[in-house]
Motif scaffolding. Sequence first.
Motif, PDB file in Angstrom:
ATOM      1  N   GLU A 164      -8.094 -10.532  76.184  1.00 41.65           N
ATOM      2  CA  GLU A 164      -7.814  -9.234  76.810  1.00 41.65           C
ATOM      3  C   GLU A 164      -8.749  -8.138  76.314  1.00 41.65           C
ATOM      4  O   GLU A 164      -9.129  -7.246  77.069  1.00 41.65           O
ATOM      5  N   LEU A 165      -9.135  -8.212  75.038  1.00 41.78           N
ATOM      6  CA  LEU A 165      -9.963  -7.151  74.453  1.00 41.78           C
ATOM      7  C   LEU A 165     -11.428  -7.550  74.343  1.00 41.78           C
ATOM      8  O   LEU A 165     -12.236  -6.830  73.757  1.00 41.78           O
ATOM      9  N   ALA A 166     -11.772  -8.694  74.930  1.00 45.89           N
ATOM     10  CA  ALA A 166     -13.162  -9.160  74.983  1.00 45.89           C
ATOM     11  C   ALA A 166     -13.797  -9.236  73.589  1.00 45.89           C
ATOM     12  O   ALA A 166     -14.844  -8.653  73.320  1.00 45.89           O
ATOM     13  N   MET A 167     -13.114  -9.927  72.692  1.00 47.86           N
ATOM     14  CA  MET A 167     -13.647 -10.117  71.341  1.00 47.86           C
ATOM     15  C   MET A 167     -13.307 -11.532  70.890  1.00 47.86           C
ATOM     16  O   MET A 167     -12.531 -12.234  71.538  1.00 47.86           O
ATOM     17  N   SER A 168     -13.881 -11.972  69.783  1.00 44.64           N
ATOM     18  CA  SER A 168     -13.603 -13.312  69.271  1.00 44.64           C
ATOM     19  C   SER A 168     -12.259 -13.328  68.541  1.00 44.64           C
ATOM     20  O   SER A 168     -11.755 -12.292  68.103  1.00 44.64           O
ATOM     21  N   GLN A 169     -11.676 -14.538  68.404  1.00 44.50           N
ATOM     22  CA  GLN A 169     -10.421 -14.655  67.666  1.00 44.50           C
ATOM     23  C   GLN A 169     -10.621 -14.258  66.204  1.00 44.50           C
ATOM     24  O   GLN A 169      -9.719 -13.698  65.584  1.00 44.50           O
ATOM     25  N   ARG A 170     -11.804 -14.539  65.662  1.00 42.92           N
ATOM     26  CA  ARG A 170     -12.083 -14.155  64.280  1.00 42.92           C
ATOM     27  C   ARG A 170     -12.031 -12.634  64.126  1.00 42.92           C
ATOM     28  O   ARG A 170     -11.526 -12.115  63.128  1.00 42.92           O
ATOM     29  N   THR A 171     -12.561 -11.910  65.129  1.00 41.03           N
ATOM     30  CA  THR A 171     -12.521 -10.443  65.076  1.00 41.03           C
ATOM     31  C   THR A 171     -11.084  -9.947  65.145  1.00 41.03           C
ATOM     32  O   THR A 171     -10.707  -8.995  64.454  1.00 41.03           O
ATOM     33  N   VAL A 172     -10.264 -10.604  65.967  1.00 37.74           N
ATOM     34  CA  VAL A 172      -8.842 -10.241  66.036  1.00 37.74           C
ATOM     35  C   VAL A 172      -8.201 -10.416  64.664  1.00 37.74           C
ATOM     36  O   VAL A 172      -7.433  -9.567  64.204  1.00 37.74           O
ATOM     37  N   GLU A 173      -8.537 -11.514  63.990  1.00 27.96           N
ATOM     38  CA  GLU A 173      -7.980 -11.773  62.661  1.00 27.96           C
ATOM     39  C   GLU A 173      -8.402 -10.699  61.663  1.00 27.96           C
ATOM     40  O   GLU A 173      -7.600 -10.257  60.833  1.00 27.96           O
ATOM     41  N   HIS A 174      -9.665 -10.267  61.754  1.00 27.48           N
ATOM     42  CA  HIS A 174     -10.144  -9.194  60.867  1.00 27.48           C
ATOM     43  C   HIS A 174      -9.353  -7.904  61.112  1.00 27.48           C
ATOM     44  O   HIS A 174      -8.970  -7.204  60.168  1.00 27.48           O
ATOM     45  N   HIS A 175      -9.134  -7.586  62.404  1.00 27.92           N
ATOM     46  CA  HIS A 175      -8.368  -6.379  62.743  1.00 27.92           C
ATOM     47  C   HIS A 175      -6.934  -6.502  62.222  1.00 27.92           C
ATOM     48  O   HIS A 175      -6.360  -5.528  61.729  1.00 27.92           O
ATOM     49  N   MET A 176      -6.356  -7.699  62.336  1.00 30.52           N
ATOM     50  CA  MET A 176      -4.987  -7.907  61.871  1.00 30.52           C
ATOM     51  C   MET A 176      -4.889  -7.697  60.364  1.00 30.52           C
ATOM     52  O   MET A 176      -3.944  -7.069  59.864  1.00 30.52           O
ATOM     53  N   THR A 177      -5.886  -8.188  59.640  1.00 34.82           N
ATOM     54  CA  THR A 177      -5.909  -7.995  58.183  1.00 34.82           C
ATOM     55  C   THR A 177      -5.983  -6.509  57.837  1.00 34.82           C
ATOM     56  O   THR A 177      -5.268  -6.011  56.961  1.00 34.82           O
ATOM     57  N   SER A 178      -6.842  -5.781  58.558  1.00 33.20           N
ATOM     58  CA  SER A 178      -6.992  -4.346  58.324  1.00 33.20           C
ATOM     59  C   SER A 178      -5.699  -3.601  58.642  1.00 33.20           C
ATOM     60  O   SER A 178      -5.282  -2.702  57.899  1.00 33.20           O
ATOM     61  N   ILE A 179      -5.062  -3.964  59.754  1.00 33.85           N
ATOM     62  CA  ILE A 179      -3.791  -3.328  60.152  1.00 33.85           C
ATOM     63  C   ILE A 179      -2.747  -3.529  59.063  1.00 33.85           C
ATOM     64  O   ILE A 179      -2.051  -2.585  58.658  1.00 33.85           O
ATOM     65  N   ASN A 180      -2.613  -4.765  58.566  1.00 38.49           N
ATOM     66  CA  ASN A 180      -1.622  -5.060  57.524  1.00 38.49           C
ATOM     67  C   ASN A 180      -1.876  -4.241  56.266  1.00 38.49           C
ATOM     68  O   ASN A 180      -0.940  -3.705  55.656  1.00 38.49           O
ATOM     69  N   GLN A 181      -3.161  -4.132  55.890  1.00 34.71           N
ATOM     70  CA  GLN A 181      -3.503  -3.366  54.686  1.00 34.71           C
ATOM     71  C   GLN A 181      -3.159  -1.892  54.841  1.00 34.71           C
ATOM     72  O   GLN A 181      -2.595  -1.264  53.951  1.00 34.71           O
ATOM     73  N   LYS A 182      -3.510  -1.332  56.000  1.00 40.00           N
ATOM     74  CA  LYS A 182      -3.269   0.097  56.220  1.00 40.00           C
ATOM     75  C   LYS A 182      -1.785   0.428  56.340  1.00 40.00           C
ATOM     76  O   LYS A 182      -1.343   1.510  55.937  1.00 40.00           O
TER      77      LYS A 182
END
Length: 212
Positions: A164-182
């Motif tokens: 949906e966001l036109a990115m790789s699954q790895r990038t989604v995982e990076h964003h998820m890690t950042s979201i959890n940290q913040k």
Amino acid sequence: MGDKIRVVLLDDHPLVLEGLKNRLEKEPDIVVPKTFDDPRDLLEDIASCQADVLVMDIAMPHLSGFELGKQLKEQYGLSLKIILLSGYTYDEFYSKAYEIGAHAFLSKQSTYAQIINAIKQSMLGHALVAEKVLGKSRDVLTAVEREVLVRIAEEKTNKEIAQELAMSQRTVEHHMTSINQKLGVKSRVGAVSKGYESGLLGSIHSGGADED
């Protein structure tokens, strides 16, 4: 190597426009299809430009960069990346830039290299959040992270979010890690719970970002 990044420029100073356009078009992977000196003209014509990124000044006649950016984000969402330039670097300007979903807020003292980097990073889904903003609030989410969080709340898989966001699954995982940290959580469930608790998810849905 793929299509060039289509960058549209908006500034009411012709010399600034011309200088930035000439420098950007020296990059092999960037093209500037059109420049504007009036935000009203941009609103009328931007659809025909098929722009990937808009680089614009904040202080302009008729419509400020913040007002224009908010309108464009409501209309185009993540398909149009916005980079704001300003001669003023007030803390509240930085915060407001990320509230409307800008991918970067840069001083007009920035080098061409910094502007080019912001353009290329925005195409990778990265928002360049200033340290002063992060220092004031540990839970600031970038525009992309907010979009990811909305889809996590909708119980979508990483694969579905990536599509949906036109990115790789790895990038989604990076964003998820950042979201959890913040947000100070350790799981998707925790992120969603904190998102609703803080009003973050509610504010996204009320903004109509996911409506047709």
